[in-house]
Design an enzyme around this catalytic site. Structure first.
Site, PDB file in Angstrom:
ATOM      1  N   ALA A  77       0.849  -1.186   0.000  1.00  0.00           N
ATOM      2  CA  ALA A  77       0.000   0.000   0.000  1.00  0.00           C
ATOM      3  C   ALA A  77       0.889   1.241   0.000  1.00  0.00           C
ATOM      4  O   ALA A  77       2.084   1.176   0.306  1.00  0.00           O
ATOM      5  CB  ALA A  77      -0.905  -0.011   1.226  1.00  0.00           C
ATOM      6  N   GLY A 121      -0.069  -5.067   0.964  1.00  0.00           N
ATOM      7  CA  GLY A 121      -1.268  -5.027   0.147  1.00  0.00           C
ATOM      8  C   GLY A 121      -1.085  -5.684  -1.205  1.00  0.00           C
ATOM      9  O   GLY A 121      -2.047  -6.170  -1.803  1.00  0.00           O
ATOM     10  N   GLU A 124      -1.689  -9.287  -0.562  1.00  0.00           N
ATOM     11  CA  GLU A 124      -3.129  -9.447  -0.339  1.00  0.00           C
ATOM     12  C   GLU A 124      -3.883  -9.421  -1.665  1.00  0.00           C
ATOM     13  O   GLU A 124      -4.841 -10.170  -1.857  1.00  0.00           O
ATOM     14  CB  GLU A 124      -3.630  -8.361   0.603  1.00  0.00           C
ATOM     15  CG  GLU A 124      -3.136  -8.569   2.033  1.00  0.00           C
ATOM     16  CD  GLU A 124      -3.461  -7.404   2.942  1.00  0.00           C
ATOM     17  OE1 GLU A 124      -3.986  -7.643   4.042  1.00  0.00           O
ATOM     18  OE2 GLU A 124      -3.194  -6.245   2.567  1.00  0.00           O
ATOM     19  N   GLU A 144       3.591  -5.629   7.509  1.00  0.00           N
ATOM     20  CA  GLU A 144       2.895  -4.536   8.193  1.00  0.00           C
ATOM     21  C   GLU A 144       3.268  -4.423   9.672  1.00  0.00           C
ATOM     22  O   GLU A 144       3.269  -3.321  10.233  1.00  0.00           O
ATOM     23  CB  GLU A 144       1.367  -4.723   8.072  1.00  0.00           C
ATOM     24  CG  GLU A 144       0.824  -4.508   6.677  1.00  0.00           C
ATOM     25  CD  GLU A 144       0.791  -5.784   5.840  1.00  0.00           C
ATOM     26  OE1 GLU A 144       0.101  -5.794   4.815  1.00  0.00           O
ATOM     27  OE2 GLU A 144       1.474  -6.772   6.216  1.00  0.00           O
TER      28      GLU A 144
END
Length: 270
Positions: A77, A121, A124, A144
């Protein structure tokens, strides 16, 4: 989100490139090389639009990948966006459906072409895809925890379903990154390829999928996805219902007729 038509595949986007070939495959490439293809608001919005347009089109299979310039599928992200949010803003940003759910719930099968690092992300996003083909040399992980947060795009839920609770705990609690070969060994990726043969490996899968009935592909994906959401008894009942519904389609008759006539089927998608 407003309804998206297939014509949206022909539009120009700031962070996503769209390519179509003749065998029913559409490739969506995240293109933010200056930020290692990190997922910011623009990428998420544009990719969501493209995915809905793919579903509205006659595509049989989608490929999701990252631009090659930065050696990354998606590096994660956009951390600068995360830094500026407070709790209420993040709750709004986490409202579903997000891009991860859009990928997972798409009726069209989605293949992740992991051509470099897939972190946070990015991993993911890859896990939300149906099949993952990864290039040697890349790293995968959920780092993270090193930022004082946890995966927030489905990582704590999809990762243990793919690799088991112990391996998921190890990756999420340590934040460590693993190589593609180890990711393959634990079931995180489905196929590993050398960089020079990555396209060949992905194409072998997409061509095989694209030969099938689009309605059967949709039902097959939906039934397999249900396995992680239902207990086995309800899942078997659900599978049987989807199986029965396909007997109302033209493609079921065409597939069986082609089998008996020893020819290739001509699918109608209905």
């Amino acid at each position: 989100m407003t309804e998206v038509s297939a014509e949206a595949l022909d539009e120009e986007y700031e962070t996503v490139r769209v390519e179509r070939d003749g065998d029913g495959t559409v490739t969506a490439t995240i293109d933010r090389p200056d930020a290692r293809n990190a997922l910011n608001a623009t990428v998420r919005e544009e990719l969501t639009t493209v995915l809905h347009a793919i579903e509205a089109s006659d595509a049989r299979v989608a490929v999701l990948t990252g631009s090659a310039a930065c050696n990354a599928f998606v590096a994660g992200a956009d951390v600068s966006e995360l830094r500026e949010r407070d709790m209420l803003e993040q709750r709004r940003a986490s409202e579903r459906p997000r891009v991860y759910e859009t990928v997972a719930d798409l009726g069209t099968p989605v293949v992740a072409r992991i051509n470099g690092h897939a972190l946070g992300g990015g991993l993911e996003l890859a896990m939300a895809c149906d099949i993952r083909v990864a290039q040697r040399g890349g790293k995968l992980g959920q780092p993270e925890i090193n930022l004082g947060i946890i995966p927030g795009g489905g990582g704590t839920q999809r990762l243990p379903r793919l690799v088991g609770e112990g391996q998921a705990m190890k990756l999420i609690l340590t934040g460590d990154l693993i190589g593609v070969e180890e990711a393959h060994d634990i079931g995180l990726v489905d196929e590993v390829s050398d960089p020079e043969t990555l396209d060949e490996a992905v194409t072998a899968i997409t061509e095989s999928i694209a030969e099938k009935s689009s309605v059967a592909l949709q039902y097959a994906k939906e039934s397999v996805r249900a396995a992680s959401r239902m207990d086995i008894e309800n899942g078997i009942d659900y599978e049987a219902e989807l199986f029965a519904q396909l007997f109302a389609t033209e493609d079921k008759n065409e597939g069986i007729d082609a089998f008996f006539e020893e020819r290739e089927p001509e699918w109608h998608g209905r």
